[in-house]
Write a protein that holds these residues in place. Structure first.
Motif, PDB file in Angstrom:
ATOM      1  N   ASP A   4      -2.350   9.646   7.890  1.00  0.00           N
ATOM      2  CA  ASP A   4      -1.500   8.679   8.580  1.00  0.00           C
ATOM      3  C   ASP A   4      -1.264   7.475   7.684  1.00  0.00           C
ATOM      4  O   ASP A   4      -2.069   7.144   6.819  1.00  0.00           O
ATOM      5  CB  ASP A   4      -2.179   8.201   9.865  1.00  0.00           C
ATOM      6  CG  ASP A   4      -2.276   9.295  10.912  1.00  0.00           C
ATOM      7  OD1 ASP A   4      -1.481  10.243  10.844  1.00  0.00           O
ATOM      8  OD2 ASP A   4      -3.162   9.189  11.789  1.00  0.00           O
ATOM      9  N   THR A   5      -0.147   6.799   7.958  1.00  0.00           N
ATOM     10  CA  THR A   5       0.081   5.496   7.354  1.00  0.00           C
ATOM     11  C   THR A   5      -0.480   4.443   8.309  1.00  0.00           C
ATOM     12  O   THR A   5      -0.170   4.457   9.506  1.00  0.00           O
ATOM     13  CB  THR A   5       1.573   5.255   7.114  1.00  0.00           C
ATOM     14  OG1 THR A   5       2.037   6.213   6.142  1.00  0.00           O
ATOM     15  CG2 THR A   5       1.826   3.846   6.582  1.00  0.00           C
ATOM     16  N   ILE A   6      -1.299   3.573   7.797  1.00  0.00           N
ATOM     17  CA  ILE A   6      -1.970   2.585   8.634  1.00  0.00           C
ATOM     18  C   ILE A   6      -1.408   1.194   8.358  1.00  0.00           C
ATOM     19  O   ILE A   6      -0.866   0.933   7.273  1.00  0.00           O
ATOM     20  CB  ILE A   6      -3.491   2.590   8.406  1.00  0.00           C
ATOM     21  CG1 ILE A   6      -3.836   2.327   6.935  1.00  0.00           C
ATOM     22  CG2 ILE A   6      -4.094   3.902   8.876  1.00  0.00           C
ATOM     23  CD1 ILE A   6      -5.325   2.198   6.645  1.00  0.00           C
ATOM     24  N   PHE A   7      -1.543   0.315   9.332  1.00  0.00           N
ATOM     25  CA  PHE A   7      -1.111  -1.069   9.136  1.00  0.00           C
ATOM     26  C   PHE A   7      -2.010  -1.986   9.952  1.00  0.00           C
ATOM     27  O   PHE A   7      -2.627  -1.578  10.938  1.00  0.00           O
ATOM     28  CB  PHE A   7       0.362  -1.253   9.532  1.00  0.00           C
ATOM     29  CG  PHE A   7       0.642  -0.988  10.994  1.00  0.00           C
ATOM     30  CD1 PHE A   7       0.565  -2.019  11.933  1.00  0.00           C
ATOM     31  CD2 PHE A   7       0.983   0.283  11.431  1.00  0.00           C
ATOM     32  CE1 PHE A   7       0.819  -1.779  13.270  1.00  0.00           C
ATOM     33  CE2 PHE A   7       1.244   0.534  12.773  1.00  0.00           C
ATOM     34  CZ  PHE A   7       1.153  -0.501  13.696  1.00  0.00           C
ATOM     35  N   ALA A   8      -2.067  -3.252   9.529  1.00  0.00           N
ATOM     36  CA  ALA A   8      -2.892  -4.233  10.234  1.00  0.00           C
ATOM     37  C   ALA A   8      -2.562  -5.624   9.729  1.00  0.00           C
ATOM     38  O   ALA A   8      -2.050  -5.794   8.613  1.00  0.00           O
ATOM     39  CB  ALA A   8      -4.384  -3.943  10.036  1.00  0.00           C
ATOM     40  N   LEU A   9      -2.872  -6.599  10.543  1.00  0.00           N
ATOM     41  CA  LEU A   9      -2.798  -7.992  10.117  1.00  0.00           C
ATOM     42  C   LEU A   9      -3.985  -8.251   9.195  1.00  0.00           C
ATOM     43  O   LEU A   9      -5.140  -8.134   9.606  1.00  0.00           O
ATOM     44  CB  LEU A   9      -2.860  -8.919  11.335  1.00  0.00           C
ATOM     45  CG  LEU A   9      -2.842 -10.422  11.051  1.00  0.00           C
ATOM     46  CD1 LEU A   9      -1.503 -10.846  10.455  1.00  0.00           C
ATOM     47  CD2 LEU A   9      -3.141 -11.213  12.327  1.00  0.00           C
ATOM     48  N   SER A  10      -3.711  -8.585   7.943  1.00  0.00           N
ATOM     49  CA  SER A  10      -4.781  -8.765   6.961  1.00  0.00           C
ATOM     50  C   SER A  10      -5.207 -10.209   6.804  1.00  0.00           C
ATOM     51  O   SER A  10      -6.245 -10.481   6.195  1.00  0.00           O
ATOM     52  CB  SER A  10      -4.349  -8.208   5.598  1.00  0.00           C
ATOM     53  OG  SER A  10      -4.201  -6.811   5.665  1.00  0.00           O
ATOM     54  N   SER A  11      -4.417 -11.143   7.310  1.00  0.00           N
ATOM     55  CA  SER A  11      -4.790 -12.557   7.279  1.00  0.00           C
ATOM     56  C   SER A  11      -5.459 -12.912   8.602  1.00  0.00           C
ATOM     57  O   SER A  11      -5.548 -12.094   9.527  1.00  0.00           O
ATOM     58  CB  SER A  11      -3.561 -13.429   7.032  1.00  0.00           C
ATOM     59  OG  SER A  11      -2.539 -13.118   7.962  1.00  0.00           O
ATOM     60  N   SER A  24      -0.489   0.935   4.406  1.00  0.00           N
ATOM     61  CA  SER A  24      -0.968   1.836   3.359  1.00  0.00           C
ATOM     62  C   SER A  24      -0.827   3.274   3.831  1.00  0.00           C
ATOM     63  O   SER A  24      -1.225   3.611   4.949  1.00  0.00           O
ATOM     64  CB  SER A  24      -2.441   1.545   3.021  1.00  0.00           C
ATOM     65  OG  SER A  24      -2.921   2.438   2.029  1.00  0.00           O
ATOM     66  N   GLY A  25      -0.251   4.103   2.953  1.00  0.00           N
ATOM     67  CA  GLY A  25      -0.118   5.514   3.285  1.00  0.00           C
ATOM     68  C   GLY A  25       1.223   6.069   2.848  1.00  0.00           C
ATOM     69  O   GLY A  25       2.074   5.359   2.288  1.00  0.00           O
ATOM     70  N   ARG A 105       0.219   4.016  12.423  1.00  0.00           N
ATOM     71  CA  ARG A 105      -0.726   3.610  13.468  1.00  0.00           C
ATOM     72  C   ARG A 105      -1.511   2.404  12.983  1.00  0.00           C
ATOM     73  O   ARG A 105      -1.598   2.133  11.780  1.00  0.00           O
ATOM     74  CB  ARG A 105      -1.686   4.747  13.822  1.00  0.00           C
ATOM     75  CG  ARG A 105      -2.601   5.173  12.692  1.00  0.00           C
ATOM     76  CD  ARG A 105      -3.676   6.134  13.189  1.00  0.00           C
ATOM     77  NE  ARG A 105      -4.472   6.674  12.103  1.00  0.00           N
ATOM     78  CZ  ARG A 105      -5.512   6.038  11.545  1.00  0.00           C
ATOM     79  NH1 ARG A 105      -5.854   4.808  11.969  1.00  0.00           N
ATOM     80  NH2 ARG A 105      -6.189   6.602  10.564  1.00  0.00           N
ATOM     81  N   MET A 106      -2.091   1.693  13.932  1.00  0.00           N
ATOM     82  CA  MET A 106      -2.943   0.556  13.599  1.00  0.00           C
ATOM     83  C   MET A 106      -4.189   1.040  12.858  1.00  0.00           C
ATOM     84  O   MET A 106      -4.761   2.084  13.185  1.00  0.00           O
ATOM     85  CB  MET A 106      -3.367  -0.182  14.869  1.00  0.00           C
ATOM     86  CG  MET A 106      -2.264  -0.977  15.535  1.00  0.00           C
ATOM     87  SD  MET A 106      -1.865  -2.492  14.632  1.00  0.00           S
ATOM     88  CE  MET A 106      -3.335  -3.462  14.935  1.00  0.00           C
ATOM     89  N   ALA A 107      -4.600   0.279  11.870  1.00  0.00           N
ATOM     90  CA  ALA A 107      -5.782   0.643  11.096  1.00  0.00           C
ATOM     91  C   ALA A 107      -7.058   0.387  11.899  1.00  0.00           C
ATOM     92  O   ALA A 107      -7.113  -0.522  12.737  1.00  0.00           O
ATOM     93  CB  ALA A 107      -5.827  -0.165   9.800  1.00  0.00           C
ATOM     94  N   GLU A 108      -8.066   1.179  11.648  1.00  0.00           N
ATOM     95  CA  GLU A 108      -9.388   0.956  12.224  1.00  0.00           C
ATOM     96  C   GLU A 108     -10.135  -0.058  11.361  1.00  0.00           C
ATOM     97  O   GLU A 108      -9.761  -0.294  10.203  1.00  0.00           O
ATOM     98  CB  GLU A 108     -10.156   2.279  12.287  1.00  0.00           C
ATOM     99  CG  GLU A 108      -9.503   3.316  13.198  1.00  0.00           C
ATOM    100  CD  GLU A 108     -10.221   4.644  13.152  1.00  0.00           C
ATOM    101  OE1 GLU A 108     -11.204   4.757  12.384  1.00  0.00           O
ATOM    102  OE2 GLU A 108      -9.799   5.572  13.868  1.00  0.00           O
ATOM    103  N   PRO A 109     -11.204  -0.671  11.875  1.00  0.00           N
ATOM    104  CA  PRO A 109     -11.968  -1.645  11.076  1.00  0.00           C
ATOM    105  C   PRO A 109     -12.443  -1.049   9.746  1.00  0.00           C
ATOM    106  O   PRO A 109     -13.036   0.022   9.719  1.00  0.00           O
ATOM    107  CB  PRO A 109     -13.154  -1.995  11.986  1.00  0.00           C
ATOM    108  CG  PRO A 109     -12.648  -1.758  13.366  1.00  0.00           C
ATOM    109  CD  PRO A 109     -11.727  -0.571  13.259  1.00  0.00           C
ATOM    110  N   GLY A 110     -12.121  -1.750   8.658  1.00  0.00           N
ATOM    111  CA  GLY A 110     -12.574  -1.322   7.341  1.00  0.00           C
ATOM    112  C   GLY A 110     -11.836  -0.134   6.757  1.00  0.00           C
ATOM    113  O   GLY A 110     -12.226   0.391   5.714  1.00  0.00           O
ATOM    114  N   GLU A 111     -10.746   0.312   7.384  1.00  0.00           N
ATOM    115  CA  GLU A 111     -10.109   1.553   6.948  1.00  0.00           C
ATOM    116  C   GLU A 111      -9.396   1.416   5.608  1.00  0.00           C
ATOM    117  O   GLU A 111      -9.333   2.379   4.831  1.00  0.00           O
ATOM    118  CB  GLU A 111      -9.141   2.059   8.011  1.00  0.00           C
ATOM    119  CG  GLU A 111      -8.689   3.488   7.752  1.00  0.00           C
ATOM    120  CD  GLU A 111      -7.969   4.118   8.923  1.00  0.00           C
ATOM    121  OE1 GLU A 111      -7.606   5.314   8.823  1.00  0.00           O
ATOM    122  OE2 GLU A 111      -7.744   3.426   9.950  1.00  0.00           O
TER     123      GLU A 111
END
Length: 449
Positions: A4-11, A24-25, A105-111
């Motif tokens: 999967d391609t993952i995404f998340a708020l990194s700040s 990422s993906g 999809r939303m990334a999991e913690p530390g993914e």
């Protein structure tokens, strides 16, 4: 199988000038084109793009975007960063739009870091160093985390593991190819090198858990009988009213802890229940916890009241050793108070203090800071930062002791001992396998003839 391609708020969460969303993906680059409606910018060059919700056409933001095509990215995959205006509505709108793109999809913690490890961009020690850096609150924590992120621990452990694998290759060749022109008694020949390496690892383990204290905080426990001034001193050193102060005995019944930055080092200052024969189950439990904290402490501040000096209560004196500082408190209550050298236990330094008069606190704080600085002084080798590293190294040492026992008796068991030792080291970095051992076998002995 395609990931999967993952995404998340990194700040950080909340309103800010800039917020960063990372993708990422395999569909990261396509997702950017869907949101922007334009071709991709040049790799690693920021470009201004208007982002829209592809379902409704509603504008979301004017954003700086960057692309990092695989494998030249943090995760080793295609990566996109969206540098947005940091308002809650902007962030929510972009995250919701990304959620509606197929394959995202939303990334999991530390993914993100996990994918970097899986794609060999980081080993486990570097990933742990990155996590420590994110959570660093003091200069010492920051420097230790940066050193680990730079690969200092990885290089040390992989060097040890590589040396073991080299020895193991010779041991395996001696077992599997007895007809080859190989030296006799390979186990005995490599024994001095392996015992020397074992001694190096054992010496490395004798570090007083310095790095773990930097990560988790140097534990300073305040001890003494009731009304010795423990809570008052706790409040004075922490510059806050974290502990209730009262003349009533047994006021502090549980452990109270506050985190401090002392000379760039993280410190956990811990107040405890007064040491005496407790009255009631609750106070006795508080005293039990106080004694447990005293046993675990890196430094103990043992408090004795000036009006009872030079008598040191037995409940307090039992904690006076090389990891303790004797503090004589409430000197403002005794006229012309003076400490005779002969009254101070041998090897101890007594510091007099009065919080009410603000007397002696600077000297106490300076003495404590010197103790912490000496205990956490850096050493030449990178520091051992985690319990799991320590356990794996202890397992490595155990296997190498067994190798010494088997070296002259059973070459198969001796080789297995070295293999297990190398495997224990490999667990620290996450590089457990046989490929590099086989490389040594083929290059050293030209077996495939």
């Amino acid at each position: 199988m395609m990931m999967d391609t993952i995404f998340a708020l990194s700040s950080g969460a909340g309103t800010a000038g800039v917020a960063v969303i990372r993708l990422s993906g395999p569909k990261a680059l396509e997702a950017l084109m869907i949101l922007s409606g334009k071709d991709l910018p040049k790799p690693r060059m920021a470009a201004l793009r208007e982002l829209k919700d592809h379902r409704t056409g509603v504008r979301l933001d004017k954003s700086l975007v960057l692309t990092f095509p695989a494998p030249a990215s943090f995760t080793g995959e295609d990566v996109v960063e969206l540098h947005l205006h940091g308002g809650r509505s902007v962030i929510t709108g972009v995250l919701e739009a990304l959620t509606e793109i197929d394959g995202l999809r939303m990334a999991e913690p530390g993914e993100f870091s996990k994918r970097a490890f899986e794609n060999e961009k980081l080993d486990l020690t570097e990933a742990e160093g990155l996590n420590d850096l994110i959570h660093a609150q003091t200069a010492a924590q920051r420097e230790q985390a940066l050193r680990q992120l730079d690969g200092a621990l990885k290089n040390l452990y992989e060097d040890w593991r590589g040396r073991l694998i080299g020895h193991l290759a010779h041991l395996e060749a001696d077992i599997d190819f007895p007809d080859e022109d190989l030296p006799e008694g390979v186990a005995g020949a490599v024994l001095p090198n392996i015992t020397s390496l074992r001694d190096d690892i054992e010496g490395y383990l004798k570090d007083n858990k310095r790095a773990e204290a930097i990560r988790d905080g140097f534990r300073i426990v305040i001890l003494g009988e009731p009304n010795a001034g423990k809570s008052t001193l706790m409040n004075a050193l922490s510059k806050s009213d974290v502990a209730i102060v009262s003349d009533e005995k047994g006021t502090t019944r549980d452990v109270i802890e506050v985190n401090l930055d002392l000379g760039g080092y993280p410190v956990r200052l811990i107040d405890t229940a007064g040491l005496r024969e407790g009255e009631g189950d609750i106070e006795r439990e508080g005293i039990r916890r106080a004694e447990k904290k005293a046993e675990e402490a890196d430094l103990r501040l043992v408090l004795v009241r000036a009006d009872g000096w030079p008598t040191i209560p037995e409940a307090a004196s039992k904690w006076l050793d090389g990891d303790a500082i004797l503090v004589i408190t409430q000197t403002d209550r005794v006229s012309m108070f003076h400490v005779k050298h002969d009254d101070v236990p041998s090897g101890m330094k007594a510091i007099t203090a009065s919080v009410r008069d603000n007397d002696g606190l600077d000297e106490l704080l300076s003495t404590v800071e010197d103790f912490v600085r000496e205990a956490m002084a850096p050493r030449e080798l990178p520091s051992l930062t985690r319990v799991r590293h320590r356990k794996a190294l202890e397992d490595t040492v155990d296997h190498l002791y067994r190798f010494e026992d088997n070296a002259g008796l059973d070459p198969v068991l001796a080789a297995e001992d070295v293999r297990m030792a190398a495997r224990s080291l490999g667990k620290i970095t996450g590089r457990v396998g046989v490929e590099d051992m086989l490389d040594v076998v083929f290059s050293d002995f030209c077996i495939g003839k």
